[in-house]
Write a protein that holds these residues in place. Structure first.
Motif, PDB file in Angstrom:
ATOM      1  N   MET A 138       0.816  -1.212   0.000  1.00  0.00           N
ATOM      2  CA  MET A 138       0.000   0.000   0.000  1.00  0.00           C
ATOM      3  C   MET A 138       0.853   1.266   0.000  1.00  0.00           C
ATOM      4  N   HIS A 139       2.136   1.118   0.326  1.00  0.00           N
ATOM      5  CA  HIS A 139       3.061   2.256   0.326  1.00  0.00           C
ATOM      6  C   HIS A 139       4.273   1.852  -0.514  1.00  0.00           C
ATOM      7  N   LEU A 140       4.183   2.138  -1.800  1.00  0.00           N
ATOM      8  CA  LEU A 140       5.231   1.693  -2.719  1.00  0.00           C
ATOM      9  C   LEU A 140       6.424   2.649  -2.658  1.00  0.00           C
ATOM     10  N   ASP A 141       7.127   2.599  -1.547  1.00  0.00           N
ATOM     11  CA  ASP A 141       8.348   3.384  -1.387  1.00  0.00           C
ATOM     12  C   ASP A 141       9.367   2.587  -0.581  1.00  0.00           C
ATOM     13  N   GLN A 142       9.436   1.275  -0.879  1.00  0.00           N
ATOM     14  CA  GLN A 142      10.298   0.374  -0.116  1.00  0.00           C
ATOM     15  C   GLN A 142      11.664   0.218  -0.801  1.00  0.00           C
ATOM     16  N   ARG A 143      12.661  -0.083  -0.006  1.00  0.00           N
ATOM     17  CA  ARG A 143      13.962  -0.421  -0.563  1.00  0.00           C
ATOM     18  C   ARG A 143      13.954  -1.898  -0.953  1.00  0.00           C
ATOM     19  N   PRO A 144      14.798  -2.312  -1.896  1.00  0.00           N
ATOM     20  CA  PRO A 144      14.847  -3.733  -2.265  1.00  0.00           C
ATOM     21  C   PRO A 144      15.108  -4.617  -1.050  1.00  0.00           C
ATOM     22  N   LYS A 145      14.320  -5.692  -0.937  1.00  0.00           N
ATOM     23  CA  LYS A 145      14.461  -6.579   0.219  1.00  0.00           C
ATOM     24  C   LYS A 145      13.844  -7.929  -0.095  1.00  0.00           C
ATOM     25  N   LEU A 146      14.161  -8.913   0.737  1.00  0.00           N
ATOM     26  CA  LEU A 146      13.630 -10.268   0.635  1.00  0.00           C
ATOM     27  C   LEU A 146      13.206 -10.705   2.032  1.00  0.00           C
ATOM     28  N   GLU A 147      11.930 -11.095   2.166  1.00  0.00           N
ATOM     29  CA  GLU A 147      11.409 -11.543   3.450  1.00  0.00           C
ATOM     30  C   GLU A 147      10.692 -12.874   3.261  1.00  0.00           C
ATOM     31  N   GLU A 148      10.905 -13.790   4.196  1.00  0.00           N
ATOM     32  CA  GLU A 148      10.261 -15.095   4.160  1.00  0.00           C
ATOM     33  C   GLU A 148       9.073 -15.106   5.099  1.00  0.00           C
ATOM     34  N   TYR A 149       7.911 -15.464   4.540  1.00  0.00           N
ATOM     35  CA  TYR A 149       6.689 -15.628   5.325  1.00  0.00           C
ATOM     36  C   TYR A 149       6.195 -17.064   5.151  1.00  0.00           C
ATOM     37  N   PRO A 150       5.354 -17.545   6.039  1.00  0.00           N
ATOM     38  CA  PRO A 150       4.831 -18.914   5.891  1.00  0.00           C
ATOM     39  C   PRO A 150       4.090 -19.095   4.563  1.00  0.00           C
ATOM     40  N   GLY A 151       4.620 -19.966   3.735  1.00  0.00           N
ATOM     41  CA  GLY A 151       3.957 -20.294   2.478  1.00  0.00           C
ATOM     42  C   GLY A 151       4.353 -19.444   1.289  1.00  0.00           C
ATOM     43  N   HIS A 152       5.124 -18.377   1.500  1.00  0.00           N
ATOM     44  CA  HIS A 152       5.501 -17.561   0.342  1.00  0.00           C
ATOM     45  C   HIS A 152       6.689 -16.657   0.702  1.00  0.00           C
ATOM     46  N   LEU A 153       7.332 -16.159  -0.349  1.00  0.00           N
ATOM     47  CA  LEU A 153       8.393 -15.170  -0.225  1.00  0.00           C
ATOM     48  C   LEU A 153       7.842 -13.804  -0.627  1.00  0.00           C
ATOM     49  N   PHE A 154       8.317 -12.773   0.045  1.00  0.00           N
ATOM     50  CA  PHE A 154       7.968 -11.408  -0.327  1.00  0.00           C
ATOM     51  C   PHE A 154       9.237 -10.708  -0.777  1.00  0.00           C
ATOM     52  N   ILE A 155       9.253 -10.247  -2.028  1.00  0.00           N
ATOM     53  CA  ILE A 155      10.456  -9.672  -2.631  1.00  0.00           C
ATOM     54  C   ILE A 155      10.114  -8.291  -3.174  1.00  0.00           C
ATOM     55  N   VAL A 156      10.993  -7.336  -2.948  1.00  0.00           N
ATOM     56  CA  VAL A 156      10.866  -5.993  -3.521  1.00  0.00           C
ATOM     57  C   VAL A 156      12.090  -5.726  -4.385  1.00  0.00           C
ATOM     58  N   LEU A 157      11.857  -5.423  -5.651  1.00  0.00           N
ATOM     59  CA  LEU A 157      12.938  -5.092  -6.585  1.00  0.00           C
ATOM     60  C   LEU A 157      12.639  -3.749  -7.230  1.00  0.00           C
ATOM     61  N   GLN A 158      13.694  -3.060  -7.625  1.00  0.00           N
ATOM     62  CA  GLN A 158      13.557  -1.746  -8.232  1.00  0.00           C
ATOM     63  C   GLN A 158      14.192  -1.754  -9.619  1.00  0.00           C
ATOM     64  N   GLY A 159      13.544  -1.068 -10.528  1.00  0.00           N
ATOM     65  CA  GLY A 159      14.135  -0.752 -11.822  1.00  0.00           C
ATOM     66  C   GLY A 159      14.031   0.746 -12.012  1.00  0.00           C
ATOM     67  N   PHE A 160      14.647   1.265 -13.043  1.00  0.00           N
ATOM     68  CA  PHE A 160      14.517   2.700 -13.281  1.00  0.00           C
ATOM     69  C   PHE A 160      14.692   2.996 -14.765  1.00  0.00           C
ATOM     70  N   SER A 161      14.144   4.119 -15.154  1.00  0.00           N
ATOM     71  CA  SER A 161      14.266   4.599 -16.525  1.00  0.00           C
ATOM     72  C   SER A 161      14.385   6.104 -16.474  1.00  0.00           C
ATOM     73  N   CYS A 162      14.870   6.701 -17.560  1.00  0.00           N
ATOM     74  CA  CYS A 162      15.042   8.147 -17.639  1.00  0.00           C
ATOM     75  C   CYS A 162      14.015   8.738 -18.597  1.00  0.00           C
ATOM     76  N   VAL A 163      13.446   9.847 -18.181  1.00  0.00           N
ATOM     77  CA  VAL A 163      12.406  10.482 -18.982  1.00  0.00           C
ATOM     78  C   VAL A 163      12.986  11.086 -20.253  1.00  0.00           C
ATOM     79  N   ASP A 164      14.170  11.701 -20.156  1.00  0.00           N
ATOM     80  CA  ASP A 164      14.770  12.363 -21.310  1.00  0.00           C
ATOM     81  C   ASP A 164      16.255  12.020 -21.376  1.00  0.00           C
ATOM     82  N   GLN A 165      16.891  12.559 -22.403  1.00  0.00           N
ATOM     83  CA  GLN A 165      18.305  12.266 -22.623  1.00  0.00           C
ATOM     84  C   GLN A 165      19.222  13.014 -21.658  1.00  0.00           C
ATOM     85  N   SER A 166      18.700  13.988 -20.935  1.00  0.00           N
ATOM     86  CA  SER A 166      19.540  14.744 -20.015  1.00  0.00           C
ATOM     87  C   SER A 166      19.905  13.948 -18.766  1.00  0.00           C
TER      88      SER A 166
END
Length: 298
Positions: free
Chosen positions: A47-75
């Motif tokens: 609900m708050h998409l401002d997390q740093r990349p991380k890996l957490e193990e919960y019962p029955g599943h993994l929770f992973i946060v990954l970041q990518g990035f792109s540039c709007v212009d050539q500058s």
């Protein structure tokens, strides 16, 4: 939320599945949490998409946060971060993100063309494809960054100006932002590339190891560019200092040329008729000798 290919019906389909949620809302995430047993803390992160990349193990599943990035212009001054949250279960994968991202579109097209074989290798392999696509899209941005640094160095020695220093700080700010994200992400993918992690098969760990190698290359490129930025700043300061020295040298030469002329004009411009008598003339000559000697001594 916007779920790809199936929406509500996808939840009841048997077999491996990938559910992608864009622009998540609380109702959608609560429904997914009830259906797949997602942990409440992970839902709060989504609900708050401002997390740093991380890996957490919960019962029955993994929770992973990954970041990518792109540039709007050539500058390269405005970097758009693409944060993706992964819920990796035994035969299901849920991705949650705010913005559309080309990496997700690439994997979706691959599934459209060969879903049976791709999903047949496991949902952890789909998670690898997403992570790999995110990382691969970083390389063109870093190459553009390196080219911008090369152009900057040429401009510093050809036409140095204050705008170039402003440009250096803009690129440095972008590089710091990217480095802050890539450092923890390298550690997260490193954990995914190790054997024995629940939810990731031994075969898929080999693929995550390749993503880890790419992230190491990107991180090394970031460090190299940071050093080049520091060198560019030093070069700009050196060039500006040399220009100041050249100007000072020219002014000194002009002052040296006109100094004896000023002395001659000033000395012979005195009104000797008013002074008249030799004692006053001798006193003037004495002062002209004592004052410079006193100044040098002081």
């Amino acid at each position: 939320g916007k779920a790809r290919s199936g929406g509500e019906e996808l939840l009841e389909v048997n077999g491996p599945k990938w559910i992608d949620v864009q622009e998540p809302d609380e109702a959608t995430l609560v429904k997914l949490a009830e259906r797949y047993g997602l942990h409440k803390l992970a839902i709060e992160d989504c609900m708050h998409l401002d997390q740093r990349p991380k890996l957490e193990e919960y019962p029955g599943h993994l929770f992973i946060v990954l970041q990518g990035f792109s540039c709007v212009d050539q500058s390269l001054t405005e970097v758009v971060m693409h944060e993706v949250h992964f819920f990796l279960g035994t035969d299901w994968l849920i991705t949650v993100h705010e913005k559309a991202h080309h990496a997700i579109d690439l994997v979706h097209k691959r599934l459209d063309s060969d879903a049976a074989q791709t999903l047949g290798r496991g949902v952890d392999f789909v998670a690898y494809l997403l992570a790999d696509a995110q990382v691969d899209l970083i390389f063109p941005v870093m190459d553009a960054f390196t080219n911008a640094l090369d152009d900057l160095e040429d401009q510093i020695f050809e036409t140095p100006s204050k705008k170039l220093m402003q440009r250096i700080f803009e690129l440095k700010r972008t590089l710091v932002m990217v480095r802050k994200v890539m450092s923890p992400q390298r550690d997260v993918v490193g954990m995914l590339s190790r054997r024995g992690l629940a939810g990731v098969s031994e075969k898929t760990t080999l693929y995550f190891r390749d993503v880890y190698d790419h992230l190491v290359r990107i991180y090394e490129q970031i460090d190299t560019n940071r050093d080049l930025l520091g060198n560019a700043m030093d070069a700009w300061l050196s060039v500006m200092a040399n220009r100041t020295n050249d100007i000072t040298k020219q002014l000194t030469i002009l002052a040296s040329i006109f100094l004896p002329l000023s002395f001659i004009v000033g000395f012979f411009g005195q009104n000797f008729d008013v002074l008249g008598k030799p004692p006053f003339f001798i006193a003037m000559l004495t002062l002209m000798v004592l004052v410079p000697l006193g100044m040098v001594a002081w």
